[in-house]
Design a protein around this motif. Structure first.
Motif, PDB file in Angstrom:
ATOM      1  N   ALA A 147       0.818  -1.216   0.000  1.00  0.00           N
ATOM      2  CA  ALA A 147       0.000   0.000   0.000  1.00  0.00           C
ATOM      3  C   ALA A 147       0.852   1.268   0.000  1.00  0.00           C
ATOM      4  N   ASP A 148       1.852   1.317  -0.879  1.00  0.00           N
ATOM      5  CA  ASP A 148       2.713   2.490  -1.025  1.00  0.00           C
ATOM      6  C   ASP A 148       3.449   2.886   0.250  1.00  0.00           C
ATOM      7  N   ILE A 149       3.772   1.902   1.061  1.00  0.00           N
ATOM      8  CA  ILE A 149       4.604   2.108   2.241  1.00  0.00           C
ATOM      9  C   ILE A 149       5.616   0.968   2.271  1.00  0.00           C
ATOM     10  N   ILE A 150       6.863   1.304   2.514  1.00  0.00           N
ATOM     11  CA  ILE A 150       7.880   0.276   2.685  1.00  0.00           C
ATOM     12  C   ILE A 150       8.004  -0.007   4.180  1.00  0.00           C
ATOM     13  N   SER A 151       7.936  -1.269   4.510  1.00  0.00           N
ATOM     14  CA  SER A 151       8.134  -1.695   5.889  1.00  0.00           C
ATOM     15  C   SER A 151       9.545  -2.256   5.996  1.00  0.00           C
ATOM     16  N   LEU A 152      10.392  -1.552   6.740  1.00  0.00           N
ATOM     17  CA  LEU A 152      11.759  -2.005   6.987  1.00  0.00           C
ATOM     18  C   LEU A 152      11.716  -2.905   8.214  1.00  0.00           C
ATOM     19  N   VAL A 153      11.913  -4.191   7.998  1.00  0.00           N
ATOM     20  CA  VAL A 153      11.721  -5.173   9.054  1.00  0.00           C
ATOM     21  C   VAL A 153      13.008  -5.444   9.823  1.00  0.00           C
ATOM     22  N   TYR A 154      14.120  -5.592   9.108  1.00  0.00           N
ATOM     23  CA  TYR A 154      15.414  -5.837   9.745  1.00  0.00           C
ATOM     24  C   TYR A 154      16.497  -5.051   9.031  1.00  0.00           C
ATOM     25  N   LEU A 155      17.406  -4.498   9.815  1.00  0.00           N
ATOM     26  CA  LEU A 155      18.570  -3.786   9.305  1.00  0.00           C
ATOM     27  C   LEU A 155      19.759  -4.308  10.097  1.00  0.00           C
ATOM     28  N   GLY A 156      20.752  -4.849   9.408  1.00  0.00           N
ATOM     29  CA  GLY A 156      21.885  -5.416  10.127  1.00  0.00           C
ATOM     30  C   GLY A 156      23.189  -5.226   9.377  1.00  0.00           C
ATOM     31  N   VAL A 157      24.269  -5.064  10.147  1.00  0.00           N
ATOM     32  CA  VAL A 157      25.609  -4.911   9.583  1.00  0.00           C
ATOM     33  C   VAL A 157      26.548  -5.821  10.370  1.00  0.00           C
ATOM     34  N   ALA A 158      27.363  -6.583   9.649  1.00  0.00           N
ATOM     35  CA  ALA A 158      28.346  -7.465  10.274  1.00  0.00           C
ATOM     36  C   ALA A 158      29.257  -6.650  11.188  1.00  0.00           C
ATOM     37  N   LYS A 159      29.635  -7.226  12.293  1.00  0.00           N
ATOM     38  CA  LYS A 159      30.459  -6.504  13.274  1.00  0.00           C
ATOM     39  C   LYS A 159      31.770  -6.015  12.679  1.00  0.00           C
ATOM     40  N   LYS A 160      32.395  -6.797  11.794  1.00  0.00           N
ATOM     41  CA  LYS A 160      33.674  -6.397  11.197  1.00  0.00           C
ATOM     42  C   LYS A 160      33.523  -5.205  10.246  1.00  0.00           C
ATOM     43  N   ALA A 161      32.290  -4.894   9.832  1.00  0.00           N
ATOM     44  CA  ALA A 161      32.065  -3.831   8.851  1.00  0.00           C
ATOM     45  C   ALA A 161      31.465  -2.571   9.479  1.00  0.00           C
ATOM     46  N   ARG A 162      31.398  -2.517  10.781  1.00  0.00           N
ATOM     47  CA  ARG A 162      30.780  -1.367  11.449  1.00  0.00           C
ATOM     48  C   ARG A 162      31.651  -0.125  11.322  1.00  0.00           C
ATOM     49  N   GLY A 163      31.032   1.035  11.464  1.00  0.00           N
ATOM     50  CA  GLY A 163      31.753   2.292  11.398  1.00  0.00           C
ATOM     51  C   GLY A 163      32.020   2.764   9.979  1.00  0.00           C
ATOM     52  N   GLN A 164      31.381   2.143   9.002  1.00  0.00           N
ATOM     53  CA  GLN A 164      31.573   2.510   7.595  1.00  0.00           C
ATOM     54  C   GLN A 164      30.314   3.129   6.986  1.00  0.00           C
ATOM     55  N   HIS A 165      29.345   3.476   7.809  1.00  0.00           N
ATOM     56  CA  HIS A 165      28.089   4.108   7.376  1.00  0.00           C
ATOM     57  C   HIS A 165      27.266   3.208   6.462  1.00  0.00           C
ATOM     58  N   ILE A 166      27.362   1.906   6.663  1.00  0.00           N
ATOM     59  CA  ILE A 166      26.623   0.959   5.836  1.00  0.00           C
ATOM     60  C   ILE A 166      25.123   1.051   6.109  1.00  0.00           C
ATOM     61  N   SER A 167      24.725   1.157   7.368  1.00  0.00           N
ATOM     62  CA  SER A 167      23.296   1.304   7.680  1.00  0.00           C
ATOM     63  C   SER A 167      22.732   2.556   7.011  1.00  0.00           C
ATOM     64  N   THR A 168      23.471   3.648   7.097  1.00  0.00           N
ATOM     65  CA  THR A 168      23.038   4.906   6.484  1.00  0.00           C
ATOM     66  C   THR A 168      22.828   4.719   4.983  1.00  0.00           C
ATOM     67  N   ALA A 169      23.780   4.063   4.327  1.00  0.00           N
ATOM     68  CA  ALA A 169      23.682   3.859   2.879  1.00  0.00           C
ATOM     69  C   ALA A 169      22.505   2.948   2.521  1.00  0.00           C
ATOM     70  N   LEU A 170      22.301   1.888   3.297  1.00  0.00           N
ATOM     71  CA  LEU A 170      21.184   0.979   3.017  1.00  0.00           C
ATOM     72  C   LEU A 170      19.846   1.698   3.170  1.00  0.00           C
ATOM     73  N   VAL A 171      19.695   2.488   4.231  1.00  0.00           N
ATOM     74  CA  VAL A 171      18.454   3.237   4.416  1.00  0.00           C
ATOM     75  C   VAL A 171      18.287   4.258   3.291  1.00  0.00           C
ATOM     76  N   SER A 172      19.370   4.876   2.854  1.00  0.00           N
ATOM     77  CA  SER A 172      19.302   5.821   1.732  1.00  0.00           C
ATOM     78  C   SER A 172      18.792   5.146   0.466  1.00  0.00           C
ATOM     79  N   LYS A 173      19.203   3.904   0.238  1.00  0.00           N
ATOM     80  CA  LYS A 173      18.719   3.158  -0.931  1.00  0.00           C
ATOM     81  C   LYS A 173      17.210   2.955  -0.840  1.00  0.00           C
ATOM     82  N   LEU A 174      16.710   2.646   0.342  1.00  0.00           N
ATOM     83  CA  LEU A 174      15.266   2.498   0.512  1.00  0.00           C
ATOM     84  C   LEU A 174      14.547   3.825   0.273  1.00  0.00           C
TER      85      LEU A 174
END
Length: 156
Positions: free
Chosen positions: A73-100
């Motif tokens: 219904a024209d709404i995106i439901s973001l159910v899970y967002l996760g980043v591997a511990k070794k990849a933290r601090g690289q703004h990956i969550s920010t980039a993934l949310v930006s893609k959405l």
């Protein structure tokens, strides 16, 4: 010798990504908190099949982050967002949310009250606002594209 720069690629998740997503999901589940349960693989398959989920991969093509989402219904439901511990601090969550956000449709999500990753604050920095909920134990959040015309302004 300088360390190699982090090379992260972002793309829509495909069915062959499911095992890599599950691997990261299992690594970060306790922070959400959740757990890998018998139905977890089916959920991942469903969210990937929706065409709304994204993955982040490292220089070797290994999945290091994901945004599991689906649209209704024209709404995106973001159910899970996760980043591997070794990849933290690289703004990956920010980039993934930006893609959405690129879809321009509203995004809703919720965060468990016992989440160990400060996700309510992080979603606030991503432009999400808290919304009222009757459920206890979680915070509901919503993002909407600024400047989007209100439905009452739509032509009749």
């Amino acid at each position: 010798m300088e360390p190699e720069p982090h090379v992260t690629t972002y793309r829509v998740a495909v069915s062959s990504d499911q095992a890599g997503i599950l691997e990261v999901f299992a690594e970060v589940a306790s922070e959400v908190p959740t757990a890998v349960r018998p139905q977890t693989e089916a959920y991942i398959k469903r969210f990937v099949a929706s065409g709304q989920s994204w993955v982040a991969t490292d220089a070797d093509g290994k999945i290091i982050g994901y945004a599991l989402a689906e649209k209704a219904a024209d709404i995106i439901s973001l159910v899970y967002l996760g980043v591997a511990k070794k990849a933290r601090g690289q703004h990956i969550s920010t980039a993934l949310v930006s893609k959405l956000k690129e879809s321009g449709v509203p995004i809703v999500t919720d965060v468990q009250s016992d989440n160990k990753s400060s996700m309510v604050d992080r979603f606030g920095r991503f432009g999400f606002v808290k919304t009222p909920t009757v459920f206890t134990g979680k915070t509901k959040l919503r993002w909407e594209k600024s400047g989007a015309p209100a439905s009452r302004d739509a032509p009749t």
